[in-house]
Scaffold this motif. Structure first.
Motif, PDB file in Angstrom:
ATOM      1  N   SER A   1       0.930  -1.340   0.045  1.00 31.80           N
ATOM      2  CA  SER A   1      -0.023  -0.011   0.060  1.00 31.80           C
ATOM      3  C   SER A   1       0.922   1.251   0.159  1.00 31.80           C
ATOM      4  CB  SER A   1      -0.883  -0.077   1.236  1.00 31.80           C
ATOM      5  OG  SER A   1      -1.755   0.958   1.151  1.00 31.80           O
ATOM      6  N   THR A   2       2.009   1.216   0.772  1.00 31.62           N
ATOM      7  CA  THR A   2       2.891   2.456   0.863  1.00 31.62           C
ATOM      8  C   THR A   2       3.423   2.616  -0.536  1.00 31.62           C
ATOM      9  OG1 THR A   2       3.190   2.230   3.339  1.00 31.62           O
ATOM     10  CG2 THR A   2       4.736   3.270   1.941  1.00 31.62           C
ATOM     11  N   VAL A   3       3.969   1.381  -1.121  1.00 31.57           N
ATOM     12  CA  VAL A   3       4.704   1.478  -2.356  1.00 31.57           C
ATOM     13  C   VAL A   3       3.617   1.929  -3.661  1.00 31.57           C
ATOM     14  CG1 VAL A   3       5.550   0.130  -4.330  1.00 31.57           C
ATOM     15  CG2 VAL A   3       6.321  -0.357  -2.165  1.00 31.57           C
ATOM     16  N   SER A   4       2.307   1.572  -3.326  1.00 27.77           N
ATOM     17  CA  SER A   4       1.455   1.918  -4.535  1.00 27.77           C
ATOM     18  C   SER A   4       1.124   3.424  -3.968  1.00 27.77           C
ATOM     19  CB  SER A   4       0.065   1.298  -4.279  1.00 27.77           C
ATOM     20  OG  SER A   4       0.081  -0.018  -4.595  1.00 27.77           O
ATOM     21  N   ARG A   5       1.183   4.058  -2.808  1.00 27.62           N
ATOM     22  CA  ARG A   5       0.832   5.305  -2.479  1.00 27.62           C
ATOM     23  C   ARG A   5       1.871   6.174  -3.301  1.00 27.62           C
ATOM     24  NH1 ARG A   5      -1.387   3.781   2.797  1.00 27.62           N
ATOM     25  NH2 ARG A   5      -3.472   4.035   2.471  1.00 27.62           N
TER      26      ARG A   5
ATOM     27  N   GLN B   1      -1.116  -1.982 -13.258  1.00 25.55           N
ATOM     28  CA  GLN B   1      -1.574  -3.029 -14.390  1.00 25.55           C
ATOM     29  C   GLN B   1      -0.780  -4.250 -14.191  1.00 25.55           C
ATOM     30  OE1 GLN B   1      -0.982   0.124 -17.427  1.00 25.55           O
ATOM     31  NE2 GLN B   1      -2.722  -0.070 -18.021  1.00 25.55           N
ATOM     32  N   LYS B   2       0.315  -4.277 -13.454  1.00 26.92           N
ATOM     33  CA  LYS B   2       1.349  -5.296 -13.292  1.00 26.92           C
ATOM     34  C   LYS B   2       1.817  -5.205 -11.736  1.00 26.92           C
ATOM     35  CE  LYS B   2       5.854  -6.662 -14.578  1.00 26.92           C
ATOM     36  NZ  LYS B   2       6.990  -6.122 -14.705  1.00 26.92           N
ATOM     37  N   GLY B   3       1.928  -6.351 -11.321  1.00 27.25           N
ATOM     38  CA  GLY B   3       2.461  -6.576  -9.763  1.00 27.25           C
ATOM     39  C   GLY B   3       1.294  -6.470  -8.766  1.00 27.25           C
TER      40      GLY B   3
ATOM     41  N   ALA C   1      -4.786  -1.760  -6.516  1.00 32.14           N
ATOM     42  CA  ALA C   1      -5.500  -1.624  -7.859  1.00 32.14           C
ATOM     43  C   ALA C   1      -5.532  -0.062  -8.455  1.00 32.14           C
ATOM     44  CB  ALA C   1      -6.741  -2.142  -7.726  1.00 32.14           C
ATOM     45  N   SER C   2      -5.619   0.867  -7.526  1.00 35.38           N
ATOM     46  CA  SER C   2      -5.656   2.179  -7.919  1.00 35.38           C
ATOM     47  C   SER C   2      -5.616   3.119  -6.756  1.00 35.38           C
ATOM     48  CB  SER C   2      -6.872   2.554  -8.875  1.00 35.38           C
ATOM     49  OG  SER C   2      -8.358   2.354  -8.012  1.00 35.38           O
ATOM     50  N   TYR C   3      -5.489   4.224  -7.091  1.00 39.53           N
ATOM     51  CA  TYR C   3      -4.963   5.095  -5.852  1.00 39.53           C
ATOM     52  C   TYR C   3      -5.436   6.760  -6.280  1.00 39.53           C
ATOM     53  CZ  TYR C   3      -3.433   7.318  -1.456  1.00 39.53           C
ATOM     54  OH  TYR C   3      -3.402   8.134  -0.544  1.00 39.53           O
ATOM     55  N   ARG C   4      -6.092   7.493  -5.623  1.00 34.79           N
ATOM     56  CA  ARG C   4      -6.173   8.849  -6.096  1.00 34.79           C
ATOM     57  C   ARG C   4      -5.372   9.717  -5.174  1.00 34.79           C
ATOM     58  NH1 ARG C   4      -9.528  11.482  -9.546  1.00 34.79           N
ATOM     59  NH2 ARG C   4     -10.869   9.504  -9.720  1.00 34.79           N
ATOM     60  N   TYR C   5      -4.700  10.803  -5.784  1.00 36.78           N
ATOM     61  CA  TYR C   5      -3.874  11.508  -4.774  1.00 36.78           C
ATOM     62  C   TYR C   5      -3.772  12.807  -5.266  1.00 36.78           C
ATOM     63  CZ  TYR C   5       0.368  12.195  -1.895  1.00 36.78           C
ATOM     64  OH  TYR C   5       1.091  12.811  -0.764  1.00 36.78           O
TER      65      TYR C   5
ATOM     66  N   VAL D   1       3.035   6.724 -17.891  1.00 32.91           N
ATOM     67  CA  VAL D   1       3.120   5.394 -17.296  1.00 32.91           C
ATOM     68  C   VAL D   1       4.091   5.792 -15.867  1.00 32.91           C
ATOM     69  CG1 VAL D   1       2.898   4.385 -19.374  1.00 32.91           C
ATOM     70  CG2 VAL D   1       5.215   5.250 -18.681  1.00 32.91           C
ATOM     71  N   TRP D   2       3.973   4.596 -15.029  1.00 34.57           N
ATOM     72  CA  TRP D   2       4.807   4.579 -13.874  1.00 34.57           C
ATOM     73  C   TRP D   2       5.547   3.093 -13.713  1.00 34.57           C
ATOM     74  CZ3 TRP D   2       3.899   1.516  -9.773  1.00 34.57           C
ATOM     75  CH2 TRP D   2       2.576   0.896  -9.722  1.00 34.57           C
ATOM     76  N   ALA D   3       6.432   3.165 -12.972  1.00 34.40           N
ATOM     77  CA  ALA D   3       7.062   1.923 -12.660  1.00 34.40           C
ATOM     78  C   ALA D   3       7.699   1.977 -11.376  1.00 34.40           C
ATOM     79  CB  ALA D   3       8.035   1.243 -13.846  1.00 34.40           C
ATOM     80  N   GLY D   4       7.587   0.853 -10.601  1.00 34.26           N
ATOM     81  CA  GLY D   4       8.421   1.009  -9.191  1.00 34.26           C
ATOM     82  C   GLY D   4       8.506  -0.470  -8.732  1.00 34.26           C
ATOM     83  N   GLY D   5       9.764  -1.031  -8.154  1.00 33.93           N
ATOM     84  CA  GLY D   5       9.676  -2.380  -7.819  1.00 33.93           C
ATOM     85  C   GLY D   5       9.221  -3.131  -8.723  1.00 33.93           C
ATOM     86  N   SER D   6       8.140  -4.290  -8.240  1.00 35.62           N
ATOM     87  CA  SER D   6       7.856  -5.101  -9.277  1.00 35.62           C
ATOM     88  C   SER D   6       6.570  -4.787  -9.562  1.00 35.62           C
ATOM     89  CB  SER D   6       7.407  -6.451  -8.415  1.00 35.62           C
ATOM     90  OG  SER D   6       6.523  -6.387  -7.202  1.00 35.62           O
ATOM     91  N   CYS D   7       5.901  -3.363  -9.415  1.00 31.38           N
ATOM     92  CA  CYS D   7       4.686  -3.010 -10.069  1.00 31.38           C
ATOM     93  C   CYS D   7       4.944  -1.823 -11.104  1.00 31.38           C
ATOM     94  CB  CYS D   7       4.057  -2.310  -8.889  1.00 31.38           C
ATOM     95  SG  CYS D   7       3.538  -3.735  -7.788  1.00 31.38           S
TER      96      CYS D   7
END
Length: 128
Positions: free
Chosen positions: A7-11, A48-50, A54-58, A112-118
């Motif tokens: 969740s922290t990584v997603s944020r 979309q990967k990892g 699923a989604s987050y608004r910020y 697009v974005w990418a970080g870690g396995s996501c």
């Protein structure tokens, strides 16, 4: 990785994405006015990967082309938006981070974005 860490990584990825719309280099043509992207933006980050949320608004604020978080958060957002709308951002939380790139135009944008396995995409909408 625990669900809390995901969740922290997603944020962080979301903020990064949000910031990524704010951080690209680019110069406007001499004969045209440079668009102003400064203001409050709502950024939605979609995985979309990892195994991240699923989604987050910020909420993100752009000031003088610099992107930053506009709400209480444990994440750090940094980036820039070029005069042509190109965005690059870095979002981090602890030892996790994500990078985002994209483009703003008028009152919206995406990339697009990418970080870690996501990885995934982001969309931004101007709020003011």
């Amino acid at each position: 990785m625990t669900k809390s860490q995901n969740s922290t990584v997603s944020r962080a990825a979301l903020a990064l994405i949000a910031i990524s719309f704010a951080g690209a280099l680019g110069a406007a043509a001499p004969a045209t006015a440079t668009p102003n992207y400064d203001g409050l933006w709502s950024v939605t980050i979609m995985t979309q990967k990892g195994n991240c949320d699923a989604s987050y608004r910020y909420p993100v604020r752009i000031s003088n082309g610099a992107v930053q978080s506009d709400g209480p958060s444990l994440i750090n957002v940094s980036g820039k938006v070029g005069g042509n709308g190109a965005v690059t951002v870095l979002v981090s939380a602890g030892d996790k981070s994500a990078n985002g790139t994209g483009k703003l135009s008028g009152k919206g944008g995406g990339g697009v974005w990418a970080g870690g396995s996501c990885a995934g995409r982001w969309e931004a909408e101007r709020r003011d």
